[in-house]
Design an enzyme around this catalytic site. Structure first.
Site, short mmCIF file in Angstrom:
data_model
loop_
_atom_site.label_atom_id
_atom_site.label_comp_id
_atom_site.label_asym_id
_atom_site.label_seq_id
_atom_site.Cartn_x
_atom_site.Cartn_y
_atom_site.Cartn_z
N LYS A 108 1.05 -1.09 -0.15
CA LYS A 108 -0.07 0.10 -0.01
C LYS A 108 0.83 1.17 -0.02
CE LYS A 108 -4.41 0.87 2.18
NZ LYS A 108 -5.51 0.48 2.75
N GLU A 156 -19.56 -5.26 10.41
CA GLU A 156 -20.54 -4.31 11.03
C GLU A 156 -21.56 -5.35 11.72
OE1 GLU A 156 -19.49 -3.60 8.26
OE2 GLU A 156 -18.69 -1.71 8.53
N ARG A 209 -25.52 -1.80 7.71
CA ARG A 209 -25.36 -3.18 7.42
C ARG A 209 -25.93 -4.16 8.55
NH1 ARG A 209 -20.47 -4.81 4.15
NH2 ARG A 209 -21.41 -3.97 2.06
C1 LIG Z 1 -19.14 -1.77 5.11
C2 LIG Z 1 -17.66 -0.97 5.17
N1 LIG Z 1 -17.21 -0.48 6.30
C3 LIG Z 1 -16.12 0.04 6.40
C4 LIG Z 1 -15.58 0.61 5.08
C5 LIG Z 1 -14.50 1.43 5.41
N2 LIG Z 1 -13.22 1.03 4.63
C6 LIG Z 1 -13.08 1.62 3.50
S1 LIG Z 1 -11.81 0.82 2.85
C7 LIG Z 1 -11.54 -0.06 4.08
C8 LIG Z 1 -10.35 -1.15 3.96
C9 LIG Z 1 -10.00 -1.65 2.73
O1 LIG Z 1 -8.97 -2.50 2.85
P1 LIG Z 1 -8.70 -3.52 1.71
O2 LIG Z 1 -9.78 -4.37 1.24
O3 LIG Z 1 -7.78 -4.49 2.29
O4 LIG Z 1 -8.29 -2.57 0.53
P2 LIG Z 1 -6.97 -1.62 0.66
O5 LIG Z 1 -7.31 -0.35 0.84
O6 LIG Z 1 -6.08 -2.21 1.60
O7 LIG Z 1 -6.32 -1.81 -0.70
C10 LIG Z 1 -12.25 0.25 4.98
C11 LIG Z 1 -12.46 -0.46 6.40
C12 LIG Z 1 -16.39 0.31 4.09
N3 LIG Z 1 -15.91 0.92 2.76
N4 LIG Z 1 -17.36 -0.33 3.99
#
Ligand SMILES: Cc1ncc(C[n+]2csc(CCOP(=O)(O)OP(=O)(O)O)c2C)c(N)n1
Length: 630
Positions: free
Chosen positions: A279, A363, A391
């Site tokens: 990242k 959630e 959710r």
């Molecule tokens: C239901 C929900 N909960 C929380 C989030 C907040 N959120 C956005 S991106 C993310 C992390 C994503 O991590 P990953 O899927 O590993 O992708 P990366 O950003 O590391 O490429 C979170 C917790 C969300 N988008 N949707």
């Protein structure tokens, strides 16, 4: 002209020589860093998927083939390669590019998102639809390692094997959610990625794939990999679920990615490719602070520094206040769904690591987990953005409220979230909580009241209680050292008046005050009430003011349908009070992304709009002398 400037559609990516692709990757990184330093956005995730996205567009053909990105915050590189390069400087601005994929933005965005965990199920539906239609395209779901903390991803995996034979999942593993990823699955992926035996043998296979190229060699390489994989992990989770597992491979190695996708696209079975990426790759500040650079506002291009807001955010205040309350209360616990930074619970975690739980992007589980803690006599603060709490709707009704458990729901980012756009606006929680029995719901007008409300939550022991509060900094009001208990269901009358009764809920309280000033300047007598409670409403106060007023006006940072104003109308209707009610809030449509002030002005959430809507009901007093002229 740069290579990136020559790319107007994915077809142009295919015309480049393979040895030009690293340069393209570099240009994409430079463009992202420089554009997002001005607009803000999800820099880190996108820097990590540059090579992956180039390889996907090199091998597959959108819009015919379908890419489904989980959350889709990592879709900026895809935007750059699909004709949106010239608009990258408008990212997340009003009328500019959305920060997520949108079906309305491009034919290359087959699916929009913003919430996590949706990619696998939606992509599987597309694959099954394709099979039924016989249309033959490829469907690729791209999901981060944190998407595999979402239960819904496993609901999809549970169905893959019996649904289709052609389905490609890319697991983009960078070990980070927004914060460091958590949980057993994360450890499991990490064990695969860091196994030295596996890495050594695997490297040989990767070298072989790149050296030989072509489908036959890949088939052979696949056999090598099969052996390697079974040597190390006799029961690979994904294989047991019916997806052929490949990887882990270096997700920054473009030739390796290209060859592997060429191979995968020819398979007649569902496959999962596990890639390892970094990242923030290529930009030192993002590598140093992956959580900060997951998503941020404007920053200094050279250093990555951001301006610190002098006023603390509601989220920070929540973390600090709960930590203080928990110093002398061993029942308080706090739960986040992968958002320790965003919700301010990181501050709580520092002070009380033993009372803090990050359950991942889960959630529904978080809400049920809170129920269990409440059953054991604890006081869980379930701290989740209003939009993500959607959710847990069934758990709120069926588990928390029906059993009348002492769970505290803290809904961060309630109201318009601004530049994140419609996937993230917290405009529905009044609607989805207002009709739930046993539940109390409230919104503070400022930080002082916020702390009093949190204190009231700590001391409420007869069922669930919810609070909504906005994104970002508050009004600057200083909470008192000793918080006070608020009487549940008792509004605050801020100003008495006879002709107009303004009810300014939460973040829109200042707008009600401004409207009062404007009406008073025209000679009207105006009452302003801070409702505090959405449920239960302060029926006595609302009825009292509505009986004497010629018009009632409600203000809320929420959709009008089934919102606070609606509740007031129902109350007055039931009491037989006919005073007209003007409602200021968001219309019945999904609100686009953009600056909060711009969007409020566009959609009529201003003091001027409120005055204009109230005046027709005050015609009989039009002859009054404006104060300013008196
Ligand atoms: C239901 C929900 N909960 C929380 C989030 C907040 N959120 C956005 S991106 C993310 C992390 C994503 O991590 P990953 O899927 O590993 O992708 P990366 O950003 O590391 O490429 C979170 C917790 C969300 N988008 N949707």
């Amino acid at each position: 002209m740069s290579l990136l400037d020559s790319i107007h559609s994915p077809a142009d990516v295919k015309t480049l020589k393979e040895n030009q692709l690293p340069q393209l990757a570099q240009e994409i990184r430079d463009t992202l860093v420089s554009a997002l330093s001005q607009t803000g956005g999800h820099l880190g995730p996108n820097l990590g998927v540059v090579e992956l996205t180039i390889a996907l567009h090199r091998v597959f053909d959108t819009p015919r083939d379908k890419f489904v990105f989980d959350v889709s915050h990592q879709g900026y590189v895809h935007k750059l390669l699909t004709g949106r390069r010239a608009r990258i400087g408008t990212m997340r601005q009003y009328e500019g590019l959305n920060g997520f994929l949108l079906r309305t933005e491009s034919e290359h965005d087959c699916y929009g998102a913003g919430h996590a965990g949706t990619a696998l199920s939606a992509a599987l539906g597309m694959a099954v639809g394709r099979d039924k239609l016989g249309s033959g395209e490829h469907v690729v779901a791209v999901a981060g390692d944190a998407a595999f903390t979402c239960g819904v991803s496993y609901e999809a995996l549970n169905n893959v094997a019996e649904s289709t034979k052609r389905f490609i999942v890319v697991l983009n593993d960078n070990e980070w959610s927004i914060a460091k990823n958590v949980g057993a699955i994360s450890h499991y992926l990490n064990r695969i990625a860091t196994s030295p035996t596996y890495a050594g043998l695997h490297e040989q296979a990767a070298r072989f794939i790149k050296m030989i190229g072509g489908k036959d060699a890949l088939k052979f390489a696949h056999k090598v990999e099969e052996g390697v994989k079974h040597l190390l992990l006799p029961s690979v989770l994904f294989e047991d679920l019916g997806l052929r597992y490949y990887g882990p491979i270096d997700g920054h190695d473009i030739p390796l990615l290209i060859r592997t996708f060429e191979f995968l696209k020819a398979q007649n079975e569902p496959v999962l490719l596990h890639i390892l990426t970094q990242k923030g790759k290529g930009y030192a500040p993002a590598l140093a602070k992956p959580d900060k650079f997951h998503g941020l506002g404007k920053f200094a291009h050279d250093t990555g520094e951001t301006d610190a807001s002098p006023t603390p955010t509601y989220s920070e205040l929540l973390g600090k206040t709960l930590a203080k309350f928990a110093d002398s209360n061993n029942k308080i616990t706090a739960i986040t769904g992968a958002m320790p930074g965003g919700t301010g619970l990181g501050i709580f975690q520092q002070a009380h690591p033993d009372k803090y739980y990050d359950v991942g992007i889960a959630e529904e589980h978080a809400a049920l987990f809170a129920c269990g803690l409440a059953v054991q006599g604890f006081k869980p603060f379930l701290t989740i953005y209003s939009t993500f709490m959607q959710r847990a709707y069934d758990m709120i009704i069926h588990d928390i409220a029906l059993q009348n458990l002492n769970v505290c729901l803290c809904m961060d980012r309630a109201g318009l979230s601004g530049d994140d756009g419609p996937t993230h606006h917290g405009l529905f929680d009044i609607g989805y909580l207002r009709h739930v029995p046993n539940l109390i719901h409230m919104q503070p007008r400022d930080e002082e009241e916020f702390v009093d409300m949190l204190w009231t939550m700590v001391n409420h022991h007869t069922g669930p209680i919810a609070i909504r509060y906005p994104r970002g900094a508050g009004t600057g009001a200083q909470p008192k050292a000793a918080p006070k208990l608020l009487e549940i269901g008792k509004a605050e009358v801020v100003k008495h008046g006879k002709q107009v009764a303004l009810f300014g809920l939460g973040a829109l309280f200042p707008m009600a005050m401004e409207a009062a000033e404007k009406l008073e300047a025209q000679g009207y007598s105006v009452a302003v009430i801070n409702p505090r409670w959405i449920k239960p409403l302060d029926a006595g106060t609302i009825e009292f003011f509505a009986r004497s007023a010629e018009v009632v006006c409600t203000f809320e940072d929420h959709v009008l349908h089934n919102g606070f104003g609606c509740a007031v109308m129902e109350l007055l209707g039931d009491a037989g009070i006919r005073t007209p009610v003007v409602r200021i809030g968001w219309p019945d449509q999904f609100i686009e992304h953009g600056g909060v002030d711009v969007l409020r002005a566009k959609h009529g959430l201003t003091a001027d709009a409120a005055v204009e809507k109230c005046l027709p009901f005050l015609q009989k007093d039009a002859a009054k002398t404006p104060k300013s002229a008196a």
